[in-house]
Design a protein around this motif. Structure first.
Motif, PDB file in Angstrom:
ATOM      1  N   LEU A 177       0.823  -1.211   0.000  1.00 27.71           N
ATOM      2  CA  LEU A 177       0.000   0.000   0.000  1.00 27.71           C
ATOM      3  C   LEU A 177       0.856   1.260   0.000  1.00 27.71           C
ATOM      4  N   ASP A 178       1.969   1.216   0.718  1.00 26.50           N
ATOM      5  CA  ASP A 178       2.891   2.358   0.691  1.00 26.50           C
ATOM      6  C   ASP A 178       3.345   2.637  -0.737  1.00 26.50           C
ATOM      7  N   ALA A 179       3.745   1.570  -1.444  1.00 25.61           N
ATOM      8  CA  ALA A 179       4.248   1.724  -2.807  1.00 25.61           C
ATOM      9  C   ALA A 179       3.143   2.172  -3.765  1.00 25.61           C
ATOM     10  N   ALA A 180       1.939   1.615  -3.604  1.00 26.67           N
ATOM     11  CA  ALA A 180       0.827   1.972  -4.487  1.00 26.67           C
ATOM     12  C   ALA A 180       0.443   3.441  -4.306  1.00 26.67           C
ATOM     13  N   ALA A 181       0.385   3.905  -3.056  1.00 31.26           N
ATOM     14  CA  ALA A 181       0.049   5.307  -2.790  1.00 31.26           C
ATOM     15  C   ALA A 181       1.126   6.236  -3.345  1.00 31.26           C
ATOM     16  N   GLN A 182       2.379   5.842  -3.191  1.00 30.53           N
ATOM     17  CA  GLN A 182       3.486   6.651  -3.696  1.00 30.53           C
ATOM     18  C   GLN A 182       3.365   6.838  -5.207  1.00 30.53           C
ATOM     19  N   ARG A 183       3.058   5.762  -5.915  1.00 28.62           N
ATOM     20  CA  ARG A 183       2.930   5.844  -7.374  1.00 28.62           C
ATOM     21  C   ARG A 183       1.758   6.739  -7.781  1.00 28.62           C
ATOM     22  N   GLN A 184       0.609   6.547  -7.125  1.00 32.77           N
ATOM     23  CA  GLN A 184      -0.583   7.299  -7.527  1.00 32.77           C
ATOM     24  C   GLN A 184      -0.445   8.778  -7.210  1.00 32.77           C
ATOM     25  N   VAL A 185       0.032   9.105  -6.024  1.00 32.64           N
ATOM     26  CA  VAL A 185       0.189  10.518  -5.660  1.00 32.64           C
ATOM     27  C   VAL A 185       1.251  11.185  -6.529  1.00 32.64           C
ATOM     28  N   ALA A 186       2.318  10.464  -6.838  1.00 31.96           N
ATOM     29  CA  ALA A 186       3.361  11.022  -7.704  1.00 31.96           C
ATOM     30  C   ALA A 186       2.790  11.375  -9.072  1.00 31.96           C
ATOM     31  N   LEU A 193       5.652  11.564   1.332  1.00 31.38           N
ATOM     32  CA  LEU A 193       4.294  11.089   1.538  1.00 31.38           C
ATOM     33  C   LEU A 193       4.215  10.307   2.839  1.00 31.38           C
ATOM     34  N   ASN A 194       3.282  10.695   3.710  1.00 30.39           N
ATOM     35  CA  ASN A 194       3.058  10.003   4.960  1.00 30.39           C
ATOM     36  C   ASN A 194       1.717   9.275   4.878  1.00 30.39           C
ATOM     37  N   GLN A 207      -0.866  11.860   3.320  1.00 30.86           N
ATOM     38  CA  GLN A 207      -0.621  13.292   3.430  1.00 30.86           C
ATOM     39  C   GLN A 207       0.699  13.635   2.731  1.00 30.86           C
ATOM     40  N   PRO A 208       0.626  14.296   1.566  1.00 27.31           N
ATOM     41  CA  PRO A 208       1.876  14.698   0.905  1.00 27.31           C
ATOM     42  C   PRO A 208       2.401  16.014   1.458  1.00 27.31           C
TER      43      PRO A 208
END
Length: 273
Positions: A63-72, A91-92, A143-144
């Protein structure tokens, strides 16, 4: 009935108890090698733990990796629209504790944004799903924190001082702390004057600066006079610094007469009489 996890923990406890009583060669189920010391026994214990316990962090990592990709991907679009060159972010992710008991998704978790963020710096709320897997979907927030290279003072600048490019540099500043505005180009700032003392490393904002000096004291300037459609010009010397539309005193170098003139452009003033 005891759970699978409970039975394994019972086996671990019995083995360690046997070791403490001197049975140094206690063996564990599914192992054909006898442990000769406590370290080996503990290693065998962890090998016997259920896969869900050993891989407790796998779902969290996914989930950390998926959120990082989507927010980026989202922020890349926002940065292009806003002209934020060199923007970076951290990203937190606030992930639920239940992930410790959740088996990882065999594929890639699919994220769905539950509500559109009000700004690039706003918190996101996601729902992560994994088709056919128990315990999914999972909701969490991200939270970015955005950083943008902005103009800061490389050293102390005194009040009333005209800023030069050598006194300025670009440094990353958190966008959420730039409510008073910022500059991203040193050329925007060079030539302006400081309204008050500016500290080293302090980000520069419009409130800290006056307009760019178009005329400097002692500089030769072009004096333009116009009346009834007829225009004439002469060479003069500025007796004060001047910004756009400011009225300053200027000496006509031919007549030596001192007049008042309005700053109209770089190195140019308009006679008021």
């Amino acid at each position: 009935m005891p759970t699978l996890e409970g039975r394994f923990m019972s086996l671990i406890y019995k083995a360690l108890l046997a070791l403490s009583r001197g049975a140094g060669n206690a063996a564990f189920p599914l192992s054909t090698r006898r442990a000769k010391e406590c370290g080996k026994a503990l290693s065998a214990c962890f090998l016997l733990l259920p896969a869900a316990l050993v891989q407790a962090d796998d779902a969290r990592t996914q989930l950390d990796a998926a959120a990082q990709r989507q927010v980026a991907a989202e922020l890349k679009i926002s940065a292009r629209k806003a002209g934020w060159n060199g923007m970076t972010f951290t990203l937190n992710n606030n992930l639920p504790n239940s992930l410790a008991k959740l088996a990882p998704c065999p594929g890639e978790p699919q994220l769905r944004l539950l509500e559109a963020p009000s700004a690039p710096t706003a918190r996101r709320r996601f729902e992560a799903s994994c088709a056919g897997q128990p315990g999914w979907p999972v909701t969490f927030t991200s939270q970015p924190t955005l950083y943008l290279p902005t103009v800061v003072a490389s050293g102390e600048i005194e009040r009333g001082q005209t800023l030069e490019a050598a006194q300025l540099k670009l440094a990353p500043v958190e966008l959420g702390k730039s409510a008073r505005g910022y500059f991203t180009d040193i050329a925007e700032v060079a030539g302006k004057t400081a309204r008050r003392r500016i500290r080293a490393e302090q980000p520069l904002t419009p409130a800290l600066l006056d307009g760019t000096l178009l005329v400097r004291r002692g500089q030769q300037v072009k004096i333009v006079a116009s009346q009834d459609g007829i225009q004439a010009s002469a060479v003069g010397e500025a007796l004060a610094n001047g910004k756009q539309d400011e009225v300053i005193r200027v000496k006509n170098l031919r007549s030596q007469k001192v007049i008042e003139a309005k700053v109209s452009a770089s190195g140019e003033v308009s006679s008021l009489f």
